[in-house]
Design a protein around this motif. Structure first.
Motif, PDB file in Angstrom:
ATOM      1  N   HIS A   1      84.869  42.672  38.177  1.00 36.06           N
ATOM      2  CA  HIS A   1      84.975  41.507  37.302  1.00 36.06           C
ATOM      3  C   HIS A   1      84.535  41.789  35.870  1.00 36.06           C
ATOM      4  O   HIS A   1      84.740  40.939  34.998  1.00 36.06           O
ATOM      5  CB  HIS A   1      84.148  40.355  37.877  1.00 36.06           C
ATOM      6  N   GLY A   2      83.937  42.967  35.624  1.00 39.71           N
ATOM      7  CA  GLY A   2      83.488  43.292  34.280  1.00 39.71           C
ATOM      8  C   GLY A   2      84.390  44.275  33.564  1.00 39.71           C
ATOM      9  O   GLY A   2      84.006  44.844  32.545  1.00 39.71           O
ATOM     10  N   ILE A   3      85.597  44.501  34.094  1.00 45.62           N
ATOM     11  CA  ILE A   3      86.547  45.432  33.480  1.00 45.62           C
ATOM     12  C   ILE A   3      87.820  44.668  33.137  1.00 45.62           C
ATOM     13  O   ILE A   3      88.519  44.178  34.031  1.00 45.62           O
ATOM     14  CB  ILE A   3      86.878  46.605  34.418  1.00 45.62           C
ATOM     15  N   ALA A   4      88.114  44.567  31.873  1.00 49.45           N
ATOM     16  CA  ALA A   4      89.306  43.826  31.442  1.00 49.45           C
ATOM     17  C   ALA A   4      90.563  44.457  32.018  1.00 49.45           C
ATOM     18  O   ALA A   4      90.766  45.672  31.933  1.00 49.45           O
ATOM     19  CB  ALA A   4      89.380  43.807  29.925  1.00 49.45           C
ATOM     20  N   GLY A   5      91.410  43.627  32.642  1.00 50.26           N
ATOM     21  CA  GLY A   5      92.678  44.097  33.184  1.00 50.26           C
ATOM     22  C   GLY A   5      92.583  44.832  34.494  1.00 50.26           C
ATOM     23  O   GLY A   5      93.603  45.324  34.999  1.00 50.26           O
ATOM     24  N   TYR A   6      91.389  44.906  35.081  1.00 51.48           N
ATOM     25  CA  TYR A   6      91.232  45.648  36.341  1.00 51.48           C
ATOM     26  C   TYR A   6      92.055  44.994  37.447  1.00 51.48           C
ATOM     27  O   TYR A   6      92.095  43.767  37.572  1.00 51.48           O
ATOM     28  CB  TYR A   6      89.757  45.683  36.741  1.00 51.48           C
ATOM     29  N   GLN A   7      92.707  45.826  38.252  1.00 52.24           N
ATOM     30  CA  GLN A   7      93.586  45.318  39.301  1.00 52.24           C
ATOM     31  C   GLN A   7      93.058  45.646  40.691  1.00 52.24           C
ATOM     32  O   GLN A   7      92.527  46.734  40.924  1.00 52.24           O
ATOM     33  CB  GLN A   7      94.993  45.896  39.147  1.00 52.24           C
ATOM     34  N   ALA A   8      93.212  44.688  41.593  1.00 46.43           N
ATOM     35  CA  ALA A   8      92.934  44.905  43.003  1.00 46.43           C
ATOM     36  C   ALA A   8      94.256  45.224  43.697  1.00 46.43           C
ATOM     37  O   ALA A   8      95.332  44.944  43.164  1.00 46.43           O
ATOM     38  CB  ALA A   8      92.301  43.654  43.615  1.00 46.43           C
ATOM     39  N   SER A   9      94.193  45.776  44.878  1.00 48.52           N
ATOM     40  CA  SER A   9      95.415  46.132  45.604  1.00 48.52           C
ATOM     41  C   SER A   9      95.550  45.409  46.933  1.00 48.52           C
ATOM     42  O   SER A   9      96.472  45.678  47.695  1.00 48.52           O
ATOM     43  CB  SER A   9      95.464  47.652  45.847  1.00 48.52           C
TER      44      SER A   9
ATOM     45  N   MET B   1      89.009  36.308  36.382  1.00 51.25           N
ATOM     46  CA  MET B   1      87.962  36.140  35.383  1.00 51.25           C
ATOM     47  C   MET B   1      86.958  35.125  35.915  1.00 51.25           C
ATOM     48  O   MET B   1      87.342  34.045  36.371  1.00 51.25           O
ATOM     49  CB  MET B   1      88.571  35.623  34.076  1.00 51.25           C
ATOM     50  N   ILE B   2      85.679  35.492  35.889  1.00 55.55           N
ATOM     51  CA  ILE B   2      84.655  34.576  36.403  1.00 55.55           C
ATOM     52  C   ILE B   2      83.616  34.201  35.359  1.00 55.55           C
ATOM     53  O   ILE B   2      82.847  33.252  35.580  1.00 55.55           O
ATOM     54  CB  ILE B   2      83.962  35.132  37.660  1.00 55.55           C
ATOM     55  N   SER B   3      83.559  34.903  34.228  1.00 56.97           N
ATOM     56  CA  SER B   3      82.637  34.497  33.174  1.00 56.97           C
ATOM     57  C   SER B   3      83.113  33.172  32.585  1.00 56.97           C
ATOM     58  O   SER B   3      84.260  33.046  32.172  1.00 56.97           O
ATOM     59  CB  SER B   3      82.572  35.560  32.078  1.00 56.97           C
ATOM     60  N   GLY B   4      82.223  32.181  32.578  1.00 56.01           N
ATOM     61  CA  GLY B   4      82.582  30.846  32.101  1.00 56.01           C
ATOM     62  C   GLY B   4      83.055  29.909  33.190  1.00 56.01           C
ATOM     63  O   GLY B   4      83.319  28.737  32.933  1.00 56.01           O
ATOM     64  N   GLN B   5      83.137  30.408  34.424  1.00 59.44           N
ATOM     65  CA  GLN B   5      83.546  29.563  35.545  1.00 59.44           C
ATOM     66  C   GLN B   5      82.384  28.633  35.924  1.00 59.44           C
ATOM     67  O   GLN B   5      81.215  28.928  35.639  1.00 59.44           O
ATOM     68  CB  GLN B   5      83.930  30.446  36.740  1.00 59.44           C
TER      69      GLN B   5
ATOM     70  N   VAL C   1      90.951  26.705  36.232  1.00 57.25           N
ATOM     71  CA  VAL C   1      92.026  27.685  36.432  1.00 57.25           C
ATOM     72  C   VAL C   1      92.865  27.910  35.175  1.00 57.25           C
ATOM     73  O   VAL C   1      93.698  28.822  35.150  1.00 57.25           O
ATOM     74  CB  VAL C   1      92.944  27.289  37.616  1.00 57.25           C
ATOM     75  N   ALA C   2      92.648  27.130  34.138  1.00 60.61           N
ATOM     76  CA  ALA C   2      93.401  27.318  32.894  1.00 60.61           C
ATOM     77  C   ALA C   2      93.124  28.700  32.320  1.00 60.61           C
ATOM     78  O   ALA C   2      91.964  29.097  32.176  1.00 60.61           O
ATOM     79  CB  ALA C   2      93.017  26.247  31.869  1.00 60.61           C
ATOM     80  N   GLY C   3      94.181  29.439  32.011  1.00 61.58           N
ATOM     81  CA  GLY C   3      94.036  30.760  31.421  1.00 61.58           C
ATOM     82  C   GLY C   3      93.738  31.870  32.404  1.00 61.58           C
ATOM     83  O   GLY C   3      93.653  33.036  32.007  1.00 61.58           O
ATOM     84  N   GLN C   4      93.571  31.530  33.676  1.00 63.59           N
ATOM     85  CA  GLN C   4      93.325  32.551  34.701  1.00 63.59           C
ATOM     86  C   GLN C   4      94.563  33.425  34.861  1.00 63.59           C
ATOM     87  O   GLN C   4      95.677  32.987  34.577  1.00 63.59           O
ATOM     88  CB  GLN C   4      92.964  31.884  36.032  1.00 63.59           C
ATOM     89  N   HIS C   5      94.398  34.660  35.330  1.00 65.46           N
ATOM     90  CA  HIS C   5      95.526  35.566  35.505  1.00 65.46           C
ATOM     91  C   HIS C   5      96.564  34.966  36.460  1.00 65.46           C
ATOM     92  O   HIS C   5      96.225  34.527  37.561  1.00 65.46           O
ATOM     93  CB  HIS C   5      95.057  36.904  36.069  1.00 65.46           C
ATOM     94  N   ALA C   6      97.817  34.979  36.042  1.00 66.56           N
ATOM     95  CA  ALA C   6      98.884  34.370  36.844  1.00 66.56           C
ATOM     96  C   ALA C   6      99.049  35.063  38.190  1.00 66.56           C
ATOM     97  O   ALA C   6      99.266  34.394  39.207  1.00 66.56           O
ATOM     98  CB  ALA C   6     100.200  34.397  36.067  1.00 66.56           C
TER      99      ALA C   6
ATOM    100  N   LEU D   1     103.948  27.338  39.032  1.00 66.27           N
ATOM    101  CA  LEU D   1     102.683  26.676  38.732  1.00 66.27           C
ATOM    102  C   LEU D   1     101.663  27.671  38.188  1.00 66.27           C
ATOM    103  O   LEU D   1     100.958  27.401  37.213  1.00 66.27           O
ATOM    104  CB  LEU D   1     102.128  26.007  39.989  1.00 66.27           C
ATOM    105  N   ALA D   2     101.570  28.840  38.835  1.00 59.67           N
ATOM    106  CA  ALA D   2     100.609  29.861  38.415  1.00 59.67           C
ATOM    107  C   ALA D   2     100.889  30.312  36.989  1.00 59.67           C
ATOM    108  O   ALA D   2      99.971  30.484  36.177  1.00 59.67           O
ATOM    109  CB  ALA D   2     100.651  31.045  39.375  1.00 59.67           C
ATOM    110  N   ASN D   3     102.156  30.501  36.670  1.00 57.40           N
ATOM    111  CA  ASN D   3     102.519  30.931  35.315  1.00 57.40           C
ATOM    112  C   ASN D   3     102.147  29.875  34.284  1.00 57.40           C
ATOM    113  O   ASN D   3     101.678  30.194  33.183  1.00 57.40           O
ATOM    114  CB  ASN D   3     104.009  31.240  35.242  1.00 57.40           C
ATOM    115  N   TYR D   4     102.352  28.608  34.634  1.00 63.07           N
ATOM    116  CA  TYR D   4     102.001  27.533  33.703  1.00 63.07           C
ATOM    117  C   TYR D   4     100.489  27.477  33.493  1.00 63.07           C
ATOM    118  O   TYR D   4     100.005  27.441  32.351  1.00 63.07           O
ATOM    119  CB  TYR D   4     102.497  26.190  34.231  1.00 63.07           C
ATOM    120  N   MET D   5      99.720  27.491  34.582  1.00 66.94           N
ATOM    121  CA  MET D   5      98.265  27.409  34.468  1.00 66.94           C
ATOM    122  C   MET D   5      97.710  28.588  33.684  1.00 66.94           C
ATOM    123  O   MET D   5      96.786  28.444  32.877  1.00 66.94           O
ATOM    124  CB  MET D   5      97.639  27.339  35.865  1.00 66.94           C
ATOM    125  N   SER D   6      98.269  29.773  33.909  1.00 63.49           N
ATOM    126  CA  SER D   6      97.802  30.961  33.214  1.00 63.49           C
ATOM    127  C   SER D   6      98.020  30.872  31.708  1.00 63.49           C
ATOM    128  O   SER D   6      97.244  31.434  30.919  1.00 63.49           O
ATOM    129  CB  SER D   6      98.519  32.198  33.761  1.00 63.49           C
ATOM    130  N   GLY D   7      99.056  30.162  31.296  1.00 64.46           N
ATOM    131  CA  GLY D   7      99.375  30.061  29.873  1.00 64.46           C
ATOM    132  C   GLY D   7      98.584  29.022  29.122  1.00 64.46           C
ATOM    133  O   GLY D   7      98.735  28.893  27.899  1.00 64.46           O
TER     134      GLY D   7
END
Length: 220
Positions: A43-51, A60-64, A155-160, A200-206
């Motif tokens: 959670h502390g690495i920007a753009g980090y991906q899980a598989s 993103m959890i900072s500010g949650q 969830v606003a701005g969360q990764h789609a 929905l996910a794409n809208y919330m992410s934007g």
């Protein structure tokens, strides 16, 4: 609100109330700062991906909301959320640990540079219809950034891609490794196709939101 949506909202409130007991333990931000070693590697690495269960950015959890973070960790601990890695981490935590981590991450995003205020982004007709069908705003609030109960996530701005994986997980049944148990969310998502959930996910992410990934050094 029709009878189905009224029932859906009642279920959501019940779930939030049932999961709120972790907040009876007062969290300490400074104590939480000393307990994040298992969190920052993802959670502390920007753009980090899980598989697992598919490739997606970790949330993103900072500010949650701290109350939501605590509720989520408890759900992993109890097996109500079945992600193997998160469950193993949650099982190692005491109630005080959970409260401290929740307190830390709730304020953590606020220490970063504030994003400029953006005007509300109105959904298109298709997404607006899906939002109404799922009764999303009654829990997650207008623009998905001000939940009606702090036990519900921002969830606003969360990764789609993460949002889509999370939404689909409420559809999973009888799977020992995948799925989330939440009656309200299950009712909402099972009436929608995966393509509709993606919209929905794409809208919330934007949307403009308060969530961030704040890079954190491994050695301090």
């Amino acid at each position: 609100m029709n009878q189905t949506l009224t029932t859906l909202f009642a279920l959501a409130v019940a779930c939030a109330t049932a999961s709120s007991h972790a907040q009876e333990v007062k969290g300490d931000v400074q104590a939480g700062k000393q307990k994040i070693a298992m969190c920052i590697g993802c959670h502390g690495i920007a753009g980090y991906q899980a598989s697992f269960p598919e490739v997606h950015k970790v949330p993103m959890i900072s500010g949650q909301s701290g109350k939501y973070i605590a509720a989520a960790l408890l759900a992993y601990q109890k097996g109500e959320r079945k992600h193997p890695t998160m469950r193993s981490i949650a099982e190692s935590l005491s109630e005080q640990d959970i409260a401290d981590l929740a307190a830390y991450y709730e304020q953590h995003g606020k220490s970063a540079a504030e994003r400029p205020t953006a005007s509300a982004r109105e959904p298109g007709a298709r997404v607006a219809e899906l939002m109404q069908k799922g009764d999303c705003v009654s829990c997650h609030g207008a623009q998905f950034s001000k939940p009606t109960d702090p036990a519900f996530p921002k969830v606003a701005g969360q990764h789609a891609d993460y949002l889509l994986v999370a939404l689909k997980s409420y559809k999973a049944e009888k799977n020992a490794r995948i799925g989330r148990s939440n009656a309200a969310m299950a009712v909402a998502v099972k009436q929608l196709s995966n393509a509709e959930l993606k919209a929905l996910a794409n809208y919330m992410s934007g949307l403009e939101g308060e969530l961030r990934t704040v890079p954190q050094p491994l050695f301090r």
